[in-house]
Design a protein around this motif. Structure first.
Motif, mmCIF file in Angstrom:
data_model
loop_
_atom_site.group_PDB
_atom_site.id
_atom_site.type_symbol
_atom_site.label_atom_id
_atom_site.label_comp_id
_atom_site.label_asym_id
_atom_site.label_seq_id
_atom_site.Cartn_x
_atom_site.Cartn_y
_atom_site.Cartn_z
ATOM 1 N N ARG A 23 0.841 -1.187 0.000
ATOM 2 C CA ARG A 23 0.000 0.000 0.000
ATOM 3 C C ARG A 23 0.881 1.244 0.000
ATOM 4 O O ARG A 23 1.685 1.464 0.902
ATOM 5 N N ILE A 26 0.690 7.903 1.679
ATOM 6 C CA ILE A 26 0.053 9.138 1.268
ATOM 7 C C ILE A 26 1.097 10.233 1.169
ATOM 8 O O ILE A 26 2.035 10.299 1.967
ATOM 9 N N ASN A 212 -3.258 12.299 -4.440
ATOM 10 C CA ASN A 212 -3.454 11.116 -3.606
ATOM 11 C C ASN A 212 -4.789 10.450 -3.921
ATOM 12 O O ASN A 212 -5.804 11.128 -4.110
ATOM 13 N N HIS A 216 -5.858 5.981 0.044
ATOM 14 C CA HIS A 216 -4.630 6.218 0.794
ATOM 15 C C HIS A 216 -4.767 7.339 1.814
ATOM 16 O O HIS A 216 -3.829 7.610 2.559
#
Length: 420
Positions: A23, A26, A212, A216
Protein backbone atom coordinates in the motif's frame (compact mmCIF):
# COMPACT_ATOMS: atom_id res chain seq x y z
CA UNK A 1 -39.35 -6.62 -2.08
CA UNK A 2 -40.08 -5.07 1.32
CA UNK A 3 -38.18 -2.15 2.85
CA UNK A 4 -36.05 -4.39 5.08
CA UNK A 5 -34.99 -6.42 2.06
CA UNK A 6 -34.29 -3.32 -0.01
CA UNK A 7 -32.04 -1.99 2.73
CA UNK A 8 -30.18 -5.26 3.10
CA UNK A 9 -29.21 -5.15 -0.57
CA UNK A 10 -26.66 -2.47 0.17
CA UNK A 11 -26.42 -1.97 3.94
CA UNK A 12 -23.44 -4.23 4.10
CA UNK A 13 -19.74 -3.91 4.83
CA UNK A 14 -17.19 -4.71 2.17
CA UNK A 15 -13.66 -5.30 3.36
CA UNK A 16 -10.45 -4.72 1.52
CA UNK A 17 -6.87 -5.65 2.26
CA UNK A 18 -3.47 -4.89 0.84
CA UNK A 19 -0.53 -7.22 0.70
CA UNK A 20 2.11 -6.36 3.25
CA UNK A 21 4.19 -3.45 2.12
CA UNK A 22 2.25 -2.85 -1.12
CA UNK A 23 0.00 0.00 0.00
CA UNK A 24 1.57 3.31 -1.09
CA UNK A 25 2.16 6.01 1.44
CA UNK A 26 0.05 9.14 1.27
CA UNK A 27 1.88 12.22 0.04
CA UNK A 28 1.86 15.05 2.58
CA UNK A 29 3.91 18.23 2.71
CA UNK A 30 6.97 18.01 4.94
CA UNK A 31 6.11 21.47 6.27
CA UNK A 32 2.50 22.66 6.42
CA UNK A 33 3.32 26.11 7.82
CA UNK A 34 2.91 27.78 4.41
CA UNK A 35 -0.65 26.49 4.11
CA UNK A 36 -1.48 27.33 7.72
CA UNK A 37 -0.16 30.86 7.34
CA UNK A 38 -2.01 31.44 4.06
CA UNK A 39 -5.34 30.03 5.25
CA UNK A 40 -5.00 31.86 8.55
CA UNK A 41 -4.87 35.14 6.61
CA UNK A 42 -7.98 34.43 4.51
CA UNK A 43 -11.14 35.83 6.11
CA UNK A 44 -14.26 33.70 6.29
CA UNK A 45 -16.39 36.69 5.26
CA UNK A 46 -14.63 36.70 1.88
CA UNK A 47 -15.91 33.17 1.13
CA UNK A 48 -19.61 33.84 1.82
CA UNK A 49 -21.65 32.04 -0.83
CA UNK A 50 -25.20 32.00 0.58
CA UNK A 51 -27.27 35.12 1.27
CA UNK A 52 -28.99 35.61 4.61
CA UNK A 53 -32.74 35.05 4.14
CA UNK A 54 -34.82 35.42 7.29
CA UNK A 55 -38.35 34.49 8.35
CA UNK A 56 -40.23 35.19 11.57
CA UNK A 57 -40.39 32.38 14.09
CA UNK A 58 -44.20 32.33 14.21
CA UNK A 59 -44.88 31.77 10.50
CA UNK A 60 -46.19 28.33 9.62
CA UNK A 61 -43.90 25.55 8.50
CA UNK A 62 -45.85 25.53 5.23
CA UNK A 63 -45.00 29.21 4.64
CA UNK A 64 -41.37 28.51 5.51
CA UNK A 65 -41.26 25.68 2.94
CA UNK A 66 -42.64 28.04 0.32
CA UNK A 67 -40.06 30.68 1.32
CA UNK A 68 -37.21 28.23 0.74
CA UNK A 69 -38.43 27.63 -2.80
CA UNK A 70 -39.39 31.23 -3.58
CA UNK A 71 -35.99 32.55 -2.50
CA UNK A 72 -34.10 29.74 -4.25
CA UNK A 73 -32.00 29.22 -1.15
CA UNK A 74 -30.97 26.14 0.78
CA UNK A 75 -31.47 27.59 4.27
CA UNK A 76 -33.52 30.18 6.20
CA UNK A 77 -32.55 31.94 9.41
CA UNK A 78 -35.43 32.07 11.89
CA UNK A 79 -35.71 35.46 13.53
CA UNK A 80 -36.75 35.60 17.17
CA UNK A 81 -39.84 37.60 18.11
CA UNK A 82 -37.61 39.20 20.75
CA UNK A 83 -34.87 40.05 18.27
CA UNK A 84 -34.84 43.83 18.90
CA UNK A 85 -31.77 44.79 20.91
CA UNK A 86 -30.30 41.28 21.02
CA UNK A 87 -26.85 40.39 19.76
CA UNK A 88 -28.08 37.07 18.30
CA UNK A 89 -31.50 37.71 16.75
CA UNK A 90 -31.89 34.19 15.37
CA UNK A 91 -33.16 31.16 17.24
CA UNK A 92 -32.12 28.64 14.61
CA UNK A 93 -32.12 27.58 10.96
CA UNK A 94 -34.56 25.78 8.67
CA UNK A 95 -33.47 23.83 5.59
CA UNK A 96 -34.54 21.01 3.28
CA UNK A 97 -33.34 18.36 5.73
CA UNK A 98 -35.74 19.84 8.30
CA UNK A 99 -38.51 19.81 5.69
CA UNK A 100 -37.90 16.11 5.09
CA UNK A 101 -37.85 15.37 8.82
CA UNK A 102 -41.14 17.20 9.35
CA UNK A 103 -42.90 15.59 6.39
CA UNK A 104 -41.70 12.16 7.48
CA UNK A 105 -42.78 12.73 11.07
CA UNK A 106 -46.24 13.89 10.07
CA UNK A 107 -46.71 11.09 7.54
CA UNK A 108 -45.66 8.32 9.93
CA UNK A 109 -46.78 9.78 13.28
CA UNK A 110 -49.47 7.14 13.70
CA UNK A 111 -46.94 4.30 13.50
CA UNK A 112 -44.25 3.36 16.00
CA UNK A 113 -41.66 6.13 16.20
CA UNK A 114 -37.89 5.66 16.18
CA UNK A 115 -36.50 5.32 19.68
CA UNK A 116 -34.95 8.79 19.80
CA UNK A 117 -38.28 10.45 18.92
CA UNK A 118 -40.50 8.75 21.48
CA UNK A 119 -39.63 11.09 24.33
CA UNK A 120 -38.45 14.00 22.20
CA UNK A 121 -39.84 17.29 23.51
CA UNK A 122 -39.53 18.88 20.07
CA UNK A 123 -41.82 16.23 18.60
CA UNK A 124 -44.22 16.66 21.52
CA UNK A 125 -44.34 20.42 20.90
CA UNK A 126 -44.97 19.92 17.18
CA UNK A 127 -47.80 17.50 17.92
CA UNK A 128 -49.35 19.89 20.43
CA UNK A 129 -49.15 22.78 17.96
CA UNK A 130 -50.76 20.62 15.29
CA UNK A 131 -53.96 20.55 17.34
CA UNK A 132 -54.50 24.14 16.22
CA UNK A 133 -53.73 23.30 12.60
CA UNK A 134 -50.67 25.58 12.56
CA UNK A 135 -47.14 24.43 13.32
CA UNK A 136 -44.79 27.45 13.62
CA UNK A 137 -41.44 27.06 11.91
CA UNK A 138 -39.58 27.69 15.17
CA UNK A 139 -40.67 24.23 16.35
CA UNK A 140 -39.23 22.55 13.27
CA UNK A 141 -35.85 24.31 13.32
CA UNK A 142 -33.11 21.65 13.19
CA UNK A 143 -35.65 18.82 13.53
CA UNK A 144 -33.27 16.88 11.28
CA UNK A 145 -30.44 17.40 13.79
CA UNK A 146 -28.29 18.22 10.74
CA UNK A 147 -28.79 21.98 10.74
CA UNK A 148 -27.52 23.73 13.90
CA UNK A 149 -26.97 27.49 14.07
CA UNK A 150 -23.22 28.17 14.08
CA UNK A 151 -21.88 31.73 14.14
CA UNK A 152 -18.36 33.03 13.54
CA UNK A 153 -17.01 36.50 14.24
CA UNK A 154 -16.38 38.97 11.45
CA UNK A 155 -12.60 38.53 11.63
CA UNK A 156 -12.62 34.71 11.69
CA UNK A 157 -10.29 32.97 9.28
CA UNK A 158 -10.57 30.04 6.92
CA UNK A 159 -8.94 27.91 9.63
CA UNK A 160 -11.94 28.61 11.88
CA UNK A 161 -14.25 27.45 9.10
CA UNK A 162 -12.31 24.21 8.72
CA UNK A 163 -12.53 23.60 12.45
CA UNK A 164 -16.33 24.01 12.43
CA UNK A 165 -16.93 21.99 9.27
CA UNK A 166 -14.70 19.14 10.44
CA UNK A 167 -17.27 18.61 13.23
CA UNK A 168 -19.99 17.84 10.67
CA UNK A 169 -21.64 21.28 10.34
CA UNK A 170 -22.80 22.28 6.83
CA UNK A 171 -23.00 26.09 7.03
CA UNK A 172 -21.78 28.95 9.20
CA UNK A 173 -23.31 32.43 9.70
CA UNK A 174 -20.80 35.31 9.64
CA UNK A 175 -21.21 38.43 11.79
CA UNK A 176 -21.05 41.88 10.17
CA UNK A 177 -18.74 43.01 12.97
CA UNK A 178 -17.87 41.80 16.46
CA UNK A 179 -20.77 42.06 18.85
CA UNK A 180 -23.14 43.30 16.14
CA UNK A 181 -26.69 42.07 15.67
CA UNK A 182 -26.16 42.24 11.91
CA UNK A 183 -24.92 39.32 9.82
CA UNK A 184 -23.41 39.13 6.35
CA UNK A 185 -24.47 35.71 5.15
CA UNK A 186 -23.47 32.05 5.23
CA UNK A 187 -20.38 30.17 4.23
CA UNK A 188 -21.44 26.67 3.22
CA UNK A 189 -19.25 23.58 3.27
CA UNK A 190 -19.55 23.42 -0.52
CA UNK A 191 -18.58 27.09 -0.78
CA UNK A 192 -15.40 26.47 1.18
CA UNK A 193 -14.61 23.37 -0.89
CA UNK A 194 -15.03 25.41 -4.06
CA UNK A 195 -12.63 28.07 -2.73
CA UNK A 196 -10.04 25.44 -1.83
CA UNK A 197 -10.35 23.86 -5.27
CA UNK A 198 -9.65 27.24 -6.90
CA UNK A 199 -6.78 27.90 -4.50
CA UNK A 200 -5.20 24.57 -5.47
CA UNK A 201 -4.69 25.81 -9.03
CA UNK A 202 -2.01 28.16 -7.70
CA UNK A 203 -0.60 25.86 -5.00
CA UNK A 204 1.93 23.21 -5.95
CA UNK A 205 1.52 21.71 -2.47
CA UNK A 206 -2.21 21.13 -2.91
CA UNK A 207 -1.77 19.91 -6.48
CA UNK A 208 0.47 17.14 -5.18
CA UNK A 209 -1.91 16.43 -2.30
CA UNK A 210 -4.85 16.25 -4.73
CA UNK A 211 -3.06 13.46 -6.60
CA UNK A 212 -3.45 11.12 -3.61
CA UNK A 213 -6.07 8.43 -4.18
CA UNK A 214 -8.97 8.18 -1.75
CA UNK A 215 -7.93 4.78 -0.44
CA UNK A 216 -4.63 6.22 0.79
CA UNK A 217 -6.17 9.02 2.84
CA UNK A 218 -6.00 7.91 6.42
CA UNK A 219 -8.96 9.65 8.08
CA UNK A 220 -11.43 6.94 9.20
CA UNK A 221 -14.46 9.06 8.32
CA UNK A 222 -13.84 8.33 4.64
CA UNK A 223 -16.27 5.42 4.50
CA UNK A 224 -14.85 3.78 1.40
CA UNK A 225 -15.62 0.30 2.66
CA UNK A 226 -18.61 0.81 4.88
CA UNK A 227 -22.38 0.43 4.88
CA UNK A 228 -24.34 2.47 2.34
CA UNK A 229 -27.85 3.80 2.84
CA UNK A 230 -29.88 2.98 -0.27
CA UNK A 231 -33.28 2.03 -1.58
CA UNK A 232 -34.52 0.14 -4.61
CA UNK A 233 -36.40 1.60 -7.53
CA UNK A 234 -39.67 0.05 -6.32
CA UNK A 235 -39.50 1.77 -2.92
CA UNK A 236 -41.94 4.63 -2.53
CA UNK A 237 -40.87 8.24 -2.12
CA UNK A 238 -42.16 8.05 1.45
CA UNK A 239 -39.94 5.01 2.04
CA UNK A 240 -36.92 7.04 0.89
CA UNK A 241 -37.91 10.03 3.02
CA UNK A 242 -38.32 7.84 6.07
CA UNK A 243 -34.98 6.13 5.42
CA UNK A 244 -33.14 9.46 5.19
CA UNK A 245 -34.81 10.70 8.37
CA UNK A 246 -34.12 7.52 10.33
CA UNK A 247 -30.50 7.25 9.20
CA UNK A 248 -29.73 10.97 9.50
CA UNK A 249 -28.48 11.36 5.92
CA UNK A 250 -29.26 13.95 3.27
CA UNK A 251 -29.37 11.58 0.30
CA UNK A 252 -29.73 7.90 -0.53
CA UNK A 253 -28.40 5.79 -3.34
CA UNK A 254 -30.96 4.33 -5.75
CA UNK A 255 -29.93 0.80 -6.66
CA UNK A 256 -30.98 -2.16 -8.72
CA UNK A 257 -32.81 -4.47 -6.30
CA UNK A 258 -31.23 -7.61 -7.69
CA UNK A 259 -27.60 -6.60 -8.18
CA UNK A 260 -27.16 -3.65 -5.83
CA UNK A 261 -25.66 -1.63 -8.72
CA UNK A 262 -25.93 2.14 -8.38
CA UNK A 263 -28.50 3.69 -10.73
CA UNK A 264 -28.86 7.21 -9.37
CA UNK A 265 -29.32 9.14 -6.13
CA UNK A 266 -31.99 11.34 -4.57
CA UNK A 267 -31.66 13.94 -1.83
CA UNK A 268 -33.84 15.74 0.69
CA UNK A 269 -33.62 18.77 -1.60
CA UNK A 270 -34.88 16.79 -4.61
CA UNK A 271 -37.82 15.53 -2.57
CA UNK A 272 -38.75 18.84 -0.95
CA UNK A 273 -38.65 20.70 -4.27
CA UNK A 274 -41.16 18.23 -5.70
CA UNK A 275 -43.35 17.53 -2.66
CA UNK A 276 -43.85 21.06 -1.29
CA UNK A 277 -45.36 22.63 -4.44
CA UNK A 278 -47.24 19.45 -5.43
CA UNK A 279 -51.04 19.95 -5.57
CA UNK A 280 -51.71 16.57 -3.95
CA UNK A 281 -50.05 13.87 -1.88
CA UNK A 282 -49.85 11.20 -4.56
CA UNK A 283 -46.16 11.93 -5.09
CA UNK A 284 -45.41 10.30 -1.72
CA UNK A 285 -46.65 6.93 -2.99
CA UNK A 286 -44.80 7.23 -6.30
CA UNK A 287 -41.98 4.71 -6.75
CA UNK A 288 -38.42 5.98 -6.42
CA UNK A 289 -37.75 4.89 -10.00
CA UNK A 290 -40.62 7.06 -11.25
CA UNK A 291 -39.52 9.93 -9.04
CA UNK A 292 -35.93 9.86 -10.32
CA UNK A 293 -37.18 9.91 -13.90
CA UNK A 294 -39.43 12.88 -13.10
CA UNK A 295 -36.81 14.92 -11.23
CA UNK A 296 -33.77 14.19 -13.34
CA UNK A 297 -35.29 13.91 -16.81
CA UNK A 298 -33.49 17.10 -17.97
CA UNK A 299 -30.20 15.40 -17.06
CA UNK A 300 -30.84 12.36 -19.24
CA UNK A 301 -32.57 9.97 -16.86
CA UNK A 302 -34.97 7.35 -18.18
CA UNK A 303 -36.78 4.65 -16.21
CA UNK A 304 -35.02 5.66 -13.02
CA UNK A 305 -31.54 5.16 -14.43
CA UNK A 306 -29.02 7.85 -15.34
CA UNK A 307 -27.75 7.61 -18.91
CA UNK A 308 -24.45 8.94 -17.60
CA UNK A 309 -24.13 8.09 -13.88
CA UNK A 310 -22.28 10.90 -12.13
CA UNK A 311 -22.66 10.05 -8.47
CA UNK A 312 -19.77 7.63 -7.99
CA UNK A 313 -16.03 7.45 -7.58
CA UNK A 314 -13.86 4.54 -6.53
CA UNK A 315 -11.10 3.99 -3.99
CA UNK A 316 -8.35 4.73 -6.51
CA UNK A 317 -9.93 8.00 -7.66
CA UNK A 318 -7.61 10.95 -6.92
CA UNK A 319 -8.78 13.39 -4.26
CA UNK A 320 -8.73 16.23 -6.80
CA UNK A 321 -10.98 14.32 -9.20
CA UNK A 322 -13.37 13.55 -6.33
CA UNK A 323 -13.56 17.23 -5.36
CA UNK A 324 -14.27 18.26 -8.94
CA UNK A 325 -17.07 15.70 -9.19
CA UNK A 326 -18.62 16.80 -5.89
CA UNK A 327 -18.70 20.37 -7.17
CA UNK A 328 -19.83 19.50 -10.70
CA UNK A 329 -22.75 17.34 -9.53
CA UNK A 330 -23.81 19.81 -6.82
CA UNK A 331 -23.84 16.81 -4.48
CA UNK A 332 -22.93 16.61 -0.81
CA UNK A 333 -21.81 13.01 -1.11
CA UNK A 334 -20.60 10.58 -3.73
CA UNK A 335 -21.00 6.83 -3.60
CA UNK A 336 -17.91 4.66 -3.82
CA UNK A 337 -17.84 1.81 -6.31
CA UNK A 338 -15.22 -0.80 -5.49
CA UNK A 339 -14.95 -2.05 -9.09
CA UNK A 340 -15.56 1.12 -11.10
CA UNK A 341 -12.97 2.73 -13.30
CA UNK A 342 -11.48 6.04 -12.26
CA UNK A 343 -13.98 7.86 -14.48
CA UNK A 344 -16.88 6.40 -12.56
CA UNK A 345 -18.24 3.77 -14.97
CA UNK A 346 -20.37 1.38 -12.99
CA UNK A 347 -20.42 -2.37 -12.81
CA UNK A 348 -23.00 -4.55 -11.06
CA UNK A 349 -22.95 -5.12 -7.33
CA UNK A 350 -20.05 -2.72 -6.76
CA UNK A 351 -21.46 -0.13 -4.34
CA UNK A 352 -19.23 -0.12 -1.28
CA UNK A 353 -19.15 3.23 0.53
CA UNK A 354 -19.48 7.01 0.52
CA UNK A 355 -17.34 10.12 0.53
CA UNK A 356 -18.87 13.47 1.47
CA UNK A 357 -17.99 17.17 1.32
CA UNK A 358 -17.49 17.13 5.10
CA UNK A 359 -15.13 14.14 4.79
CA UNK A 360 -13.02 16.03 2.26
CA UNK A 361 -12.93 19.21 4.34
CA UNK A 362 -11.83 17.10 7.28
CA UNK A 363 -8.85 16.03 5.19
CA UNK A 364 -7.87 19.65 4.76
CA UNK A 365 -8.33 20.24 8.50
CA UNK A 366 -6.03 17.31 9.18
CA UNK A 367 -3.50 18.67 6.71
CA UNK A 368 -3.02 21.84 8.80
CA UNK A 369 -3.11 20.02 12.16
CA UNK A 370 -6.52 21.15 13.38
CA UNK A 371 -7.39 19.14 16.48
CA UNK A 372 -10.62 17.35 17.44
CA UNK A 373 -11.56 16.44 13.89
CA UNK A 374 -14.76 14.42 14.07
CA UNK A 375 -17.00 14.66 10.97
CA UNK A 376 -19.19 11.84 12.29
CA UNK A 377 -20.00 13.66 15.55
CA UNK A 378 -23.36 15.01 14.44
CA UNK A 379 -24.26 11.79 12.67
CA UNK A 380 -23.72 9.78 15.84
CA UNK A 381 -25.80 12.26 17.80
CA UNK A 382 -28.76 12.02 15.47
CA UNK A 383 -28.58 8.28 14.84
CA UNK A 384 -32.02 6.78 14.96
CA UNK A 385 -33.14 3.22 15.53
CA UNK A 386 -35.00 1.63 12.66
CA UNK A 387 -38.75 2.15 12.79
CA UNK A 388 -40.96 -0.89 13.02
CA UNK A 389 -42.87 -1.94 9.93
CA UNK A 390 -46.03 -0.10 9.00
CA UNK A 391 -44.80 2.61 6.66
CA UNK A 392 -46.82 1.18 3.77
CA UNK A 393 -50.05 1.40 5.74
CA UNK A 394 -49.21 4.96 6.69
CA UNK A 395 -48.37 5.90 3.10
CA UNK A 396 -51.61 4.42 1.75
CA UNK A 397 -53.65 6.18 4.42
CA UNK A 398 -51.85 9.42 3.69
CA UNK A 399 -52.61 9.14 -0.01
CA UNK A 400 -56.32 8.94 0.68
CA UNK A 401 -56.21 11.98 2.97
CA UNK A 402 -54.06 14.03 0.59
CA UNK A 403 -55.99 13.83 -2.66
CA UNK A 404 -57.31 17.40 -2.56
CA UNK A 405 -54.63 19.48 -0.88
CA UNK A 406 -50.89 20.05 -0.84
CA UNK A 407 -48.79 17.48 1.04
CA UNK A 408 -47.49 20.03 3.57
CA UNK A 409 -50.98 21.24 4.49
CA UNK A 410 -52.30 17.68 4.47
CA UNK A 411 -49.51 16.48 6.73
CA UNK A 412 -50.24 19.23 9.23
CA UNK A 413 -53.83 18.02 9.19
CA UNK A 414 -52.54 14.48 9.64
CA UNK A 415 -50.51 15.49 12.67
CA UNK A 416 -53.55 17.32 14.03
CA UNK A 417 -55.69 14.20 13.76
CA UNK A 418 -53.06 12.14 15.57
CA UNK A 419 -52.69 14.78 18.29
CA UNK A 420 -56.40 14.69 18.97
Amino acid sequence: MDLARRSSVVNRRTSVSWASGTRPEIWQPADNSALSDKWGSVLARDIIDLPLVTVDEEISVEQACEALLANKTSCLAIRSAKAVGTTVPYIGLFDFADVNAFLTLAATRSTALPEHLRNNTQVTDITSAARTGLVPVKLVSNLSEKNPLRILANDSSLLSLLEVFSQGTHRVLIEAEDGSSEYLGFVSDRGLLSWLCSFAQESSILQQYFANSLEHLALPSLNLFNSVIACGTQSTVLDAMKLMSEEGVGSVAVVNEETGALLSAISVTDIAKMVVPSPDGNILTMTVGQFVSLVKEPDGVTDGEDKFPVYSVNPISPLGYTIQKLLATNAHRLFVSSTASMTGDLGSGCLSGIVSVVDVLSQFASLVDISNIDPQKMHRHRSMSTSSSGSHRSANSLSRRSSRQSPVRSLVSSAKQVAQ
